[in-house]
Write a protein that holds these residues in place. Structure first.
Motif, mmCIF file in Angstrom:
data_model
loop_
_atom_site.group_PDB
_atom_site.id
_atom_site.type_symbol
_atom_site.label_atom_id
_atom_site.label_comp_id
_atom_site.label_asym_id
_atom_site.label_seq_id
_atom_site.Cartn_x
_atom_site.Cartn_y
_atom_site.Cartn_z
ATOM 1 N N LYS A 82 0.915 -1.320 -0.066
ATOM 2 C CA LYS A 82 -0.013 -0.053 0.057
ATOM 3 C C LYS A 82 0.838 1.364 0.046
ATOM 4 O O LYS A 82 0.573 2.079 -0.594
ATOM 5 N N ARG A 83 1.877 1.214 0.769
ATOM 6 C CA ARG A 83 2.730 2.498 0.707
ATOM 7 C C ARG A 83 3.502 2.611 -0.527
ATOM 8 O O ARG A 83 3.560 3.803 -0.989
ATOM 9 N N MET A 86 0.942 4.198 -2.963
ATOM 10 C CA MET A 86 0.918 5.605 -2.674
ATOM 11 C C MET A 86 1.934 6.523 -3.263
ATOM 12 O O MET A 86 1.964 7.459 -3.532
ATOM 13 N N SER A 99 -0.840 12.201 1.853
ATOM 14 C CA SER A 99 -2.043 11.345 2.586
ATOM 15 C C SER A 99 -3.279 11.315 1.401
ATOM 16 O O SER A 99 -4.066 10.397 1.804
ATOM 17 N N GLU A 102 -3.994 7.846 -0.159
ATOM 18 C CA GLU A 102 -4.155 6.633 0.601
ATOM 19 C C GLU A 102 -5.279 5.808 0.411
ATOM 20 O O GLU A 102 -5.248 4.581 0.291
ATOM 21 N N GLU A 106 -5.395 2.054 -0.937
ATOM 22 C CA GLU A 106 -6.028 1.138 -0.206
ATOM 23 C C GLU A 106 -7.082 0.209 -1.307
ATOM 24 O O GLU A 106 -7.119 -0.921 -1.061
#
Length: 302
Positions: A82-83, A86, A99, A102, A106
């Motif tokens: 996920k990171r 992003m 942010s 995110e 996700e």
């Protein structure tokens, strides 16, 4: 440091800075970090550990030692992926807060892990195709542990899901990692059916818009490529690679090019053939046999 050395370094620095200003190379000025190649390689390794426990462990413990161990590995891999997703999205929109990506990342991660059981089934079929298709294979375990073709296919199947979700950078990082290890270059955009087997594998190229059906076997040195890339970026998104239908075998060194080139089902493409037009189903294509000339050797004569 000698004065002459300092002068050389100062000159080099001046010319490098000029290169920045001229824009000849892409320069990353924003402070937001890029996706990590090493992190993505470790994510690939963890995905293999999840789907093939015991085969990709760094120590002696398998994730099957307990359900908690598998659960922990899945959650860890989810958040690491996920990171990186992003980071990939934010890389091309550095003006936005990190942010902001995110929720999008996700959603991609949720879809990816939902499809992981299907990927497991597909890879199981690829392993079976490799075992049945190679009389030199002594077991299915040997396919998983040793065969570069299987590694390249498995990484492709991970990368393809991220490609279809329009995640930038990560699919290419994944497939180029596999390419660097195996010599097999499969673009993440290709569509490849079940029971796919790559034998030997070195030098295989499968292009972005290539479509491959079920039960296809490909040998080393095969290119499934574009007929011409002179158009460059103007061809982005255009169908430019061939279609290979079900139950086709392509032998070593064959080159098949073009978006309108379709290899019909149940066909065989012989070694070193150069194909740029459609081939009907149930067809064998062979290059003309070269005439060999034999002459007595004088190597042992005085």
């Amino acid at each position: 440091m000698k004065n002459n050395s300092k002068k050389n370094l100062d000159t080099a620095m001046s010319e490098i800075l000029a290169g920045y200003r001229e824009g000849a190379l892409p320069i990353r000025e924003a402070l937001s970090p890029m996706p990590s190649k090493q992190e993505i390689i470790e994510i690939i390794w963890n995905l293999h550990r999840v789907l093939f426990p015991g085969f990709f462990e760094k120590g002696e413990d398998s994730v099957l030692k307990s359900e908690d161990a598998l659960d922990l590995l899945l959650y860890e891999t989810y958040y690491r992926l996920k990171r990186q997703i992003m980071l990939a999205f934010s890389f091309f929109a550095p003006e936005k807060p990190f942010s902001d990506f995110e929720e999008q990342a996700e959603a991609v991660c949720d879809a990816f892990f939902t499809k992981l059981p299907h990927i497991q089934i597909m890879l199981g079929k690829d392993v079976n195709a490799g075992f049945l298709g190679d009389p030199a294979a002594q077991s299915k375990e040997e396919i998983v542990i040793c065969y570069p073709g299987f590694y390249a296919i498995s990484v492709y199947r991970f990368a393809h899901e991220l490609y279809t979700a329009k995640v930038p950078l990560l699919p290419r990082i994944m497939t180029e990692h596999a390419h660097s290890l195996t010599g097999i270059d499969i673009n993440a955009g290709a569509v490849i059916g079940e029971n796919f087997f790559i034998d030997h594998g070195t030098g295989i190229v499968i292009g972005e818009t290539c479509v491959i059906g079920k039960n296809v076997k490909v040998y080393q040195g095969v290119t499934l490529g574009a007929l011409s890339t002179r158009g460059g970026q103007s061809l982005a998104g255009v169908r430019r690679h061939p279609t290979v239908e079900d139950n086709v075998t392509i032998y070593a060194g064959a080159t098949i090019l073009g978006g309108e080139t379709v290899i019909g089902e149940n066909s065989v493409i012989g070694g070193n053939c150069f194909v740029t037009k459609p081939i009907p189903p149930n067809t064998k294509v062979f290059a003309a046999t070269q005439e060999l000339t034999l002459k007595p050797s004088n190597i042992n004569k005085e």
